[in-house]
Design a protein around this motif. Structure first.
Motif, PDB file in Angstrom:
ATOM      1  N   GLU A  69     -14.812  19.721  27.279  1.00 60.14           N
ATOM      2  CA  GLU A  69     -14.261  19.359  28.327  1.00 60.14           C
ATOM      3  C   GLU A  69     -14.597  18.029  29.073  1.00 60.14           C
ATOM      4  O   GLU A  69     -13.973  17.123  29.492  1.00 60.14           O
ATOM      5  CB  GLU A  69     -14.686  20.412  29.475  1.00 60.14           C
ATOM      6  N   VAL A  81      -8.314  23.949  30.571  1.00 59.72           N
ATOM      7  CA  VAL A  81      -9.622  24.890  30.454  1.00 59.72           C
ATOM      8  C   VAL A  81      -9.252  26.294  30.892  1.00 59.72           C
ATOM      9  O   VAL A  81      -9.654  27.128  30.519  1.00 59.72           O
ATOM     10  CB  VAL A  81     -10.375  24.351  31.752  1.00 59.72           C
ATOM     11  N   GLU A 117      -4.957  23.476  17.720  1.00 60.64           N
ATOM     12  CA  GLU A 117      -3.991  23.871  18.915  1.00 60.64           C
ATOM     13  C   GLU A 117      -3.062  22.789  19.184  1.00 60.64           C
ATOM     14  O   GLU A 117      -1.743  22.900  19.759  1.00 60.64           O
ATOM     15  CB  GLU A 117      -4.702  24.373  19.975  1.00 60.64           C
ATOM     16  N   GLY A 136      -8.385  31.526  25.155  1.00 63.86           N
ATOM     17  CA  GLY A 136      -9.436  31.191  24.082  1.00 63.86           C
ATOM     18  C   GLY A 136      -9.094  29.823  23.181  1.00 63.86           C
ATOM     19  O   GLY A 136      -9.639  29.676  22.317  1.00 63.86           O
ATOM     20  N   ILE A 137      -7.930  28.996  23.658  1.00 65.82           N
ATOM     21  CA  ILE A 137      -7.702  27.904  22.758  1.00 65.82           C
ATOM     22  C   ILE A 137      -8.829  26.616  23.136  1.00 65.82           C
ATOM     23  O   ILE A 137      -9.401  26.957  24.140  1.00 65.82           O
ATOM     24  CB  ILE A 137      -6.342  27.330  23.317  1.00 65.82           C
ATOM     25  N   ASN A 138      -9.101  26.073  22.236  1.00 65.17           N
ATOM     26  CA  ASN A 138      -9.899  24.943  22.083  1.00 65.17           C
ATOM     27  C   ASN A 138      -9.420  23.894  23.051  1.00 65.17           C
ATOM     28  O   ASN A 138      -8.421  23.296  22.860  1.00 65.17           O
ATOM     29  CB  ASN A 138     -10.280  24.467  20.905  1.00 65.17           C
ATOM     30  N   ILE A 139     -10.244  23.219  24.206  1.00 63.23           N
ATOM     31  CA  ILE A 139      -9.718  22.404  25.034  1.00 63.23           C
ATOM     32  C   ILE A 139      -9.421  21.135  24.272  1.00 63.23           C
ATOM     33  O   ILE A 139      -8.607  20.254  24.928  1.00 63.23           O
ATOM     34  CB  ILE A 139     -10.698  22.238  26.209  1.00 63.23           C
ATOM     35  N   HIS A 183      -8.002  27.956  28.015  1.00 62.50           N
ATOM     36  CA  HIS A 183      -9.211  28.503  27.309  1.00 62.50           C
ATOM     37  C   HIS A 183      -9.869  29.518  27.530  1.00 62.50           C
ATOM     38  O   HIS A 183      -9.986  30.457  27.005  1.00 62.50           O
ATOM     39  CB  HIS A 183     -10.259  27.035  27.321  1.00 62.50           C
ATOM     40  N   GLU A 184      -9.771  29.945  29.050  1.00 67.41           N
ATOM     41  CA  GLU A 184     -10.387  30.881  29.722  1.00 67.41           C
ATOM     42  C   GLU A 184      -9.728  32.053  29.483  1.00 67.41           C
ATOM     43  O   GLU A 184     -10.239  33.394  29.363  1.00 67.41           O
ATOM     44  CB  GLU A 184     -10.787  30.689  30.964  1.00 67.41           C
TER      45      GLU A 184
END
Length: 237
Positions: free
Chosen positions: A129, A170, A186, A177-180, A173-174
């Motif tokens: 992040e 973000v 993604e 669960g994707i990668n920021i 992601h929360e």
């Protein structure tokens, strides 16, 4: 130190280039692999014409190697590329924008050790992040070119990323669960301008969608040094 930059057109390789320019290192060349298979384990699938335009706008020589994109076999293509760079540009090392992929890092290190080249990964295991926000705050013109994850829709493709978009990533992601930073495949990005560019790049493009959450930007025109920073979107069906 005279180095080559493993260059994919995207945010991490461009930021790595700028990082070492700021350290006063000699950037001898950009090193790009263009895989035939978009699902390559090692490499993104950059647009060849855009790679050339970026090299022009950055003022740095570019070496391109085409790859099958087949797992493990594509490492031979990387080795061939690095041999050319060492021979033609006298590089002493290679810098990569790897953030978290042990698979990529281990293989790059292994090939470079075989060729007597040092490896530099300034972004390795950085907070993702914070890294994304730093890229945007540093003035890089970053756009998403490909999406392949739940939560990402057509509206992200071609979008110039701003700090509030990092907030949205973000949140995704929360929730999902994707990668920021897109390290899980993604999304992919391109950079069209920034502090290391001598001239800006403008593009025109279409968008092709395979599904609601999978699609890509297809460049139809590239302009270098045009002050018009508008990136026009003509959507295909």
């Amino acid at each position: 130190m005279r180095i080559g930059i493993l260059f994919s057109s995207g945010k991490d390789s461009v930021f790595t280039l700028w990082f070492y320019q700021e350290q006063g290192w000699d950037i001898a060349c950009l090193l790009s692999i263009v895989p035939k298979d978009q699902d390559s384990y090692m490499f993104q699938s950059p647009d060849r014409a855009l790679l050339s335009a970026q090299a022009n706008a950055l003022g740095i020589p570019l070496i391109i190697e085409t790859s099958s994109g087949e797992k493990e076999i594509e490492l031979d293509d990387l080795e061939r590329l690095l041999i050319k760079a060492k021979r033609d540009h006298k590089i002493q090392g290679v810098a990569a924008g790897a953030l978290a992929s042990d698979y990529q890092a281990e293989r790059i290190n292994r090939i470079c050790a075989k060729l007597g080249l040092k490896v530099f990964t300034p972004l390795w295991h950085k907070d993702q992040e914070r890294h994304m926000r730093t890229v945007i705050a540093s003035g890089f013109d970053v756009h998403m070119t490909r999406i392949a994850a739940d939560g990402l829709t057509k509206s992200w493709i071609g979008k110039r990323l701003a700090d509030d978009d990092i907030d949205k990533l973000v949140a995704l992601h929360e929730k999902l669960g994707i990668n920021i930073a897109g390290e899980g495949g993604e999304f992919e990005t391109i950079v069209l301008d920034g502090p290391c560019f001598k001239r800006p790049i403008a593009i025109e493009y279409d968008i092709a969608m395979e599904s609601d959450h999978r699609g890509e930007l297809r460049i139809t025109k590239i302009l270098i040094g045009d002050n018009d920073r508008v990136h026009r979107n003509r959507t295909t069906r």
